[in-house]
Design a protein around this motif. Structure first.
Motif, PDB file in Angstrom:
ATOM      1  N   ALA A 132       9.323   2.026   3.694  1.00  0.00           N
ATOM      2  CA  ALA A 132       9.388   2.324   2.261  1.00  0.00           C
ATOM      3  C   ALA A 132       9.363   3.842   2.118  1.00  0.00           C
ATOM      4  CB  ALA A 132       8.206   1.694   1.539  1.00  0.00           C
ATOM      5  N   TYR A 133      10.307   4.389   1.361  1.00  0.00           N
ATOM      6  CA  TYR A 133      10.374   5.844   1.262  1.00  0.00           C
ATOM      7  C   TYR A 133      11.005   6.274  -0.055  1.00  0.00           C
ATOM      8  CZ  TYR A 133      15.348   5.326   2.459  1.00  0.00           C
ATOM      9  OH  TYR A 133      16.672   4.960   2.466  1.00  0.00           O
ATOM     10  N   LEU A 134      10.783   7.527  -0.411  1.00  0.00           N
ATOM     11  CA  LEU A 134      11.399   8.158  -1.579  1.00  0.00           C
ATOM     12  C   LEU A 134      11.926   9.516  -1.155  1.00  0.00           C
ATOM     13  CD1 LEU A 134      10.247   8.317  -5.242  1.00  0.00           C
ATOM     14  CD2 LEU A 134      10.692  10.457  -4.034  1.00  0.00           C
ATOM     15  N   VAL A 135      13.166   9.823  -1.524  1.00  0.00           N
ATOM     16  CA  VAL A 135      13.731  11.145  -1.293  1.00  0.00           C
ATOM     17  C   VAL A 135      14.205  11.703  -2.631  1.00  0.00           C
ATOM     18  CG1 VAL A 135      14.413  10.726   1.099  1.00  0.00           C
ATOM     19  CG2 VAL A 135      15.989  10.112  -0.736  1.00  0.00           C
ATOM     20  N   GLY A 136      14.041  12.994  -2.827  1.00  0.00           N
ATOM     21  CA  GLY A 136      14.462  13.626  -4.072  1.00  0.00           C
ATOM     22  C   GLY A 136      13.334  14.412  -4.690  1.00  0.00           C
ATOM     23  N   LYS A 194       0.835  -1.200   0.000  1.00  0.00           N
ATOM     24  CA  LYS A 194       0.000   0.000   0.000  1.00  0.00           C
ATOM     25  C   LYS A 194       0.873   1.255   0.000  1.00  0.00           C
ATOM     26  CE  LYS A 194      -3.611   2.392   2.614  1.00  0.00           C
ATOM     27  NZ  LYS A 194      -4.477   2.354   3.816  1.00  0.00           N
ATOM     28  N   ARG A 195       1.918   1.250   0.832  1.00  0.00           N
ATOM     29  CA  ARG A 195       2.810   2.415   0.900  1.00  0.00           C
ATOM     30  C   ARG A 195       3.549   2.605  -0.423  1.00  0.00           C
ATOM     31  NH1 ARG A 195       3.722   7.371   1.594  1.00  0.00           N
ATOM     32  NH2 ARG A 195       5.865   7.927   2.139  1.00  0.00           N
ATOM     33  N   THR A 196       3.899   1.521  -1.092  1.00  0.00           N
ATOM     34  CA  THR A 196       4.577   1.625  -2.390  1.00  0.00           C
ATOM     35  C   THR A 196       3.687   2.332  -3.402  1.00  0.00           C
ATOM     36  OG1 THR A 196       5.864  -0.389  -1.977  1.00  0.00           O
ATOM     37  CG2 THR A 196       5.649   0.319  -4.269  1.00  0.00           C
ATOM     38  N   PHE A 229      15.784   8.817  -4.959  1.00  0.00           N
ATOM     39  CA  PHE A 229      16.206   7.499  -4.485  1.00  0.00           C
ATOM     40  C   PHE A 229      15.005   6.893  -3.782  1.00  0.00           C
ATOM     41  CE2 PHE A 229      17.702   4.879  -0.903  1.00  0.00           C
ATOM     42  CZ  PHE A 229      18.487   3.950  -1.580  1.00  0.00           C
ATOM     43  N   VAL A 230      14.657   5.662  -4.142  1.00  0.00           N
ATOM     44  CA  VAL A 230      13.518   4.987  -3.540  1.00  0.00           C
ATOM     45  C   VAL A 230      14.000   3.676  -2.929  1.00  0.00           C
ATOM     46  CG1 VAL A 230      12.870   3.828  -5.704  1.00  0.00           C
ATOM     47  CG2 VAL A 230      11.147   4.189  -3.925  1.00  0.00           C
ATOM     48  N   SER A 231      13.493   3.358  -1.736  1.00  0.00           N
ATOM     49  CA  SER A 231      13.982   2.177  -1.028  1.00  0.00           C
ATOM     50  C   SER A 231      12.858   1.558  -0.206  1.00  0.00           C
ATOM     51  CB  SER A 231      15.140   2.566  -0.097  1.00  0.00           C
ATOM     52  OG  SER A 231      15.664   1.440   0.576  1.00  0.00           O
ATOM     53  N   GLY A 232      12.971   0.251   0.024  1.00  0.00           N
ATOM     54  CA  GLY A 232      12.021  -0.452   0.868  1.00  0.00           C
ATOM     55  C   GLY A 232      10.684  -0.726   0.199  1.00  0.00           C
ATOM     56  N   THR A 233      10.617  -0.611  -1.123  1.00  0.00           N
ATOM     57  CA  THR A 233       9.351  -0.811  -1.822  1.00  0.00           C
ATOM     58  C   THR A 233       9.035  -2.291  -1.988  1.00  0.00           C
ATOM     59  OG1 THR A 233      10.529  -0.593  -3.922  1.00  0.00           O
ATOM     60  CG2 THR A 233       9.437   1.372  -3.072  1.00  0.00           C
TER      61      THR A 233
END
Length: 309
Positions: A232-236, A201-203, A242-246
């Motif tokens: 799950a997070y996105l920065v930028g 859901k977060r993705t 950069f996206v991680s934890g998806t």
């Protein structure tokens, strides 16, 4: 060759030795190199040698028993460092349940344990069968990535002038590897908690917030299972992120609902930079069996339903 570290209490040394015997074929095949504290030689600094090997290991076996949980060194030092490396993606931690104990409430209780369903080795009628199951789990956990050749296609995610590219030096799961992994672990091809998983859901929320698309997830299968472990997070921004934890299943199977330059692979970590070539980079892929949410679900269900996942 993968380096394998035994974290255990000396009260369980006989069981550790027996597991070592069952691992002998993997050792002969050059697949693993094992280490435990009995390998420390005279004159070596004991704690320093253990720390060095623990930090070098690719796979860390936690040989779990009441004595292991009661040992300050096993629990507070070795287990804590092992979990740190597991969370950082530096090593794979496998709890091996030797004897009945309250392990599900430990920090590693959310990991998928061996033998099958976390049934303690000493409770199996045939101990050799239990050890064989552990060896198979270890064999499955050995690094087996597949090199992916570079491919370049036009982006179709609505963002201007983007190119999809997979870097030549990245090794990752492809779709066929993903299905193979499911078969090896006797799991469904797709994650069984998709419609209830907070990470999925977060993705979807991350992608929707980034590109303005709306893809609500419907909770039709019971209460939502909360996201655990790494967020799950996105920065930028528009030019780089950069996206991680998806959720890897979104990128692999819901390609139209993920960043097109990172889709088609079970991407759990990736990046985009408008001014780089390739602009998109898949940094890490994963299988749903490696997700904290699935392992927590599997362990709880195995406990409640006597091992039927």
């Amino acid at each position: 060759m993968a380096r394998l570290f035994f974290s255990y209490c000396h009260a369980d040394e006989a069981l550790r030795d027996r597991l070592g015997v069952h691992l002998s074929l993997l050792t002969r095949q050059g697949a693993i190199e094992t280490w435990h504290d009995r390998r420390v030689t005279a004159g070596e600094e004991f704690a320093g040698s253990i720390d060095a090997e623990l930090n070098r290991a690719d796979i860390i076996l936690l040989l779990v028993s009441p004595d292991f949980l009661a040992s300050n060194y096993c629990y507070d030092v070795e287990m804590s460092r092992a979990m740190e490396r597991n969370e950082a993606g530096e090593a794979r931690v496998i709890p091996v349940i030797l004897r009945h104990c309250d392990w599900l409430h430990a920090p590693f209780g959310r990991l998928l344990a061996a033998p099958r369903d976390g049934k303690p080795i000493q409770s199996w009628p045939d101990l050799d069968e239990a050890f064989l199951d552990v060896v198979q789990k270890i064999r499955d956990a050995l690094p087996r990535t597949s090199a992916v050749k570079p491919t370049i296609t036009a982006s179709d995610n609505g963002m201007p002038d983007l190119i999809t590219a997979i870097s030549a030096d990245i090794t990752m799961y492809r779709k066929e590897d993903y299905f193979k992994r499911s078969r090896e672990l006797c799991l469904p091809f797709r994650c069984p908690i998709l419609d209830r998983c907070g990470r999925r859901k977060r993705t979807f929320e991350i992608v929707s917030n980034c590109d303005g698309l709306g893809f609500p997830i419907q909770d039709d299968h019971g209460p939502m299972l909360p996201m655990q472990g790494e967020e799950a997070y996105l920065v930028g921004g528009a030019n780089n992120f950069f996206v991680s934890g998806t959720c890897p299943e979104v990128a692999l199977f819901d390609e139209s609902r993920f960043f097109s330059g990172l889709s088609g692979y079970p991407t759990s970590r990736g990046s985009y930079d408008k001014y780089e070539k390739p602009k998109y980079k898949v940094i890490q892929t994963s299988h749903f069996s490696e997700c904290v949410e699935f392992n927590s679900y599997a362990n709880q269900k195995a406990t409640l339903k006597n091992g039927n996942i």
